[in-house]
Design a protein around this motif. Structure first.
Motif, PDB file in Angstrom:
ATOM      1  N   ASP A  44       0.837  -1.193   0.000  1.00 19.11           N
ATOM      2  CA  ASP A  44       0.000   0.000   0.000  1.00 19.11           C
ATOM      3  C   ASP A  44       0.877   1.250   0.000  1.00 19.11           C
ATOM      4  O   ASP A  44       1.963   1.274   0.602  1.00 19.11           O
ATOM      5  CB  ASP A  44      -0.914   0.016   1.223  1.00 19.11           C
ATOM      6  N   THR A  79      -0.094  -4.454   3.989  1.00 21.17           N
ATOM      7  CA  THR A  79      -1.114  -3.433   4.220  1.00 21.17           C
ATOM      8  C   THR A  79      -0.777  -2.477   5.352  1.00 21.17           C
ATOM      9  O   THR A  79      -1.429  -1.441   5.489  1.00 21.17           O
ATOM     10  CB  THR A  79      -2.460  -4.107   4.509  1.00 21.17           C
ATOM     11  N   ARG A 213       0.220  -0.049  -4.466  1.00 18.00           N
ATOM     12  CA  ARG A 213      -1.226   0.071  -4.662  1.00 18.00           C
ATOM     13  C   ARG A 213      -1.759   1.217  -3.816  1.00 18.00           C
ATOM     14  O   ARG A 213      -1.420   1.346  -2.645  1.00 18.00           O
ATOM     15  CB  ARG A 213      -1.933  -1.233  -4.272  1.00 18.00           C
ATOM     16  N   ASN A 214      -2.593   2.046  -4.429  1.00 18.45           N
ATOM     17  CA  ASN A 214      -3.259   3.130  -3.718  1.00 18.45           C
ATOM     18  C   ASN A 214      -4.771   2.976  -3.853  1.00 18.45           C
ATOM     19  O   ASN A 214      -5.265   2.455  -4.863  1.00 18.45           O
ATOM     20  CB  ASN A 214      -2.839   4.496  -4.296  1.00 18.45           C
ATOM     21  N   SER A 215      -5.457   3.450  -2.862  1.00 16.15           N
ATOM     22  CA  SER A 215      -6.921   3.418  -2.923  1.00 16.15           C
ATOM     23  C   SER A 215      -7.418   4.410  -3.976  1.00 16.15           C
ATOM     24  O   SER A 215      -6.674   5.300  -4.424  1.00 16.15           O
ATOM     25  CB  SER A 215      -7.510   3.762  -1.553  1.00 16.15           C
TER      26      SER A 215
END
Length: 372
Positions: A44, A79, A213-215
């Motif tokens: 993340d 995460t 990974r980004n939201s």
């Protein structure tokens, strides 16, 4: 699972020593590692920022921390993370440290994360480094300690010096190879076992691809910030773009060459140990052959005299010569390869920038003139 904390940071060559502490089973559930092999590590964006901030704030001291996440299929998802307490420096470094303090700290962190419904499964650890100096026996020992219960653990290595001065985001995910783990778990790291498994120096640690990974909300914020920056700059060029043209790579090249020279000296020392061992083995074999020939002659004389023959087994031959471990030599070879890759990367980047700058100044040839 084991707890590993840096014993003393800021080593001369960038290496870190670790202290292994017992840890309750609640910190990480055993994983069998069966099924699909691990192909990628997904981190993340918030975890990456935490790692970068922790390593950069304490640079040039070396720090480490815990990685939390989920092991799903072929992807290991990271995460969350939290830092380990740094070793005390200055006058406080001479004070006796409670060996259970680190374990208590991590247990409390895991309990707090569990209460707020955050992933608290241990998937590995992260550590900082200086110019890629991370191929050490401590790294291997840490991997072996984690893999007792977590078969697919990873180590995230971040180099704040390269990221800050060169604009290169130096973040890697490392894993032990299964072949090396089986050989090391079976016993000593000897030449016979290496030859039997056909293991080379480059097959000890493998690098796993990393994706960030980004939201969706974070991606939208980044897009809005980027768009606003481009609107402010009519040419679309910002200060960070100009920083990439910085030509001062000489300090990094010098330090990399110094480290490479030290590694070559260490590699030569390991080769001398192996050569000394081989000479001792050859000398022992020659002595055994001479002793056996002498014993056979003596037994022939005893048989001619009607006496009982003496045993033809040398009791001293069972002692043998202790073979040095090849692990240190393999790790030094990996470290040499790492420094060579860095020097090549520095040289290529400097040459490209030099050509670019010379073109803007109307210089046709950047090669130095040779005297006729």
């Amino acid at each position: 699972t084991k707890l590993l904390f840096p014993r003393r940071a800021g080593a001369r060559d960038g290496h870190t020593s670790f202290v292994t502490m017992n840890f309750a089973a609640s910190a990480g559930k055993p994983q069998d590692g069966s099924g699909t092999p691990l192909k990628a590590v997904q981190i993340d964006g918030q975890v990456v920022m935490k790692i970068v901030k922790h390593c950069t704030d304490h640079s040039p001291s070396l720090v480490t921390g815990q990685l939390l996440g989920l092991d799903i299929g072929a992807t290991l998802e990271v995460t969350d993370c939290f830092p380990f307490p740094s070793a005390p420096v200055g006058p406080a470094a001479d004070e006796e440290v409670d060996p259970d303090a680190g374990a208590d700290y991590q247990l409390e962190m895991m309990r707090c994360l569990r209460e707020i419904n955050v992933d608290n499964n241990t998937v590995g650890w992260y550590q900082s480094t200086y110019l890629g100096s991370y191929y050490t026996e401590e790294l291997i020992e840490t991997f072996l300690a984690y893999q007792e219960n977590i078969k697919r653990c990873v180590c995230i290595v971040y180099d704040p010096s390269r990221s800050a001065k060169q604009g290169t985001f130096s973040l890697k995910a490392l894993r032990l190879t299964d072949r090396f783990y089986e050989i090391h778990k079976a016993g000593e790291f000897t030449f016979e076992k290496i030859a039997d498994k056909s293991l080379s120096w480059s097959e000890i640690v493998t690098e796993t691809p990393v994706t960030v990974r980004n939201s969706a909300l974070a991606a939208a914020v980044f897009g809005e910030l980027t768009a606003s920056t481009l609107r402010e700059e009519e040419s679309g060029v910002v200060q960070s773009d100009l920083d990439r043209l910085h030509m001062s790579t000489n300090p990094f090249l010098e330090r990399s060459l110094e480290f490479l020279s030290e590694c070559m000296d260490d590699l030569a020392s390991e080769q001398q140990k192996v050569a000394f061992y081989q000479r001792n083995v050859s000398r022992q074999q020659l002595q055994q052959a001479q002793w056996l020939q002498k014993r056979k002659q003596e037994n022939a004389q005893r048989k001619a005299s009607g006496l009982e023959a003496l045993p033809e087994e040398d009791e001293n031959a069972a002692k043998g010569v202790t073979e040095p471990s090849r692990l240190e030599g393999f790790l030094i070879a990996n470290q040499v390869n790492q420094y060579v890759d860095q020097i090549q990367e520095f040289g290529q980047a400097s040459l490209q920038k030099l050509y670019l700058v010379s073109g803007t100044q109307g210089v046709d040839n950047i090669a130095p003139r040779t005297p006729e």
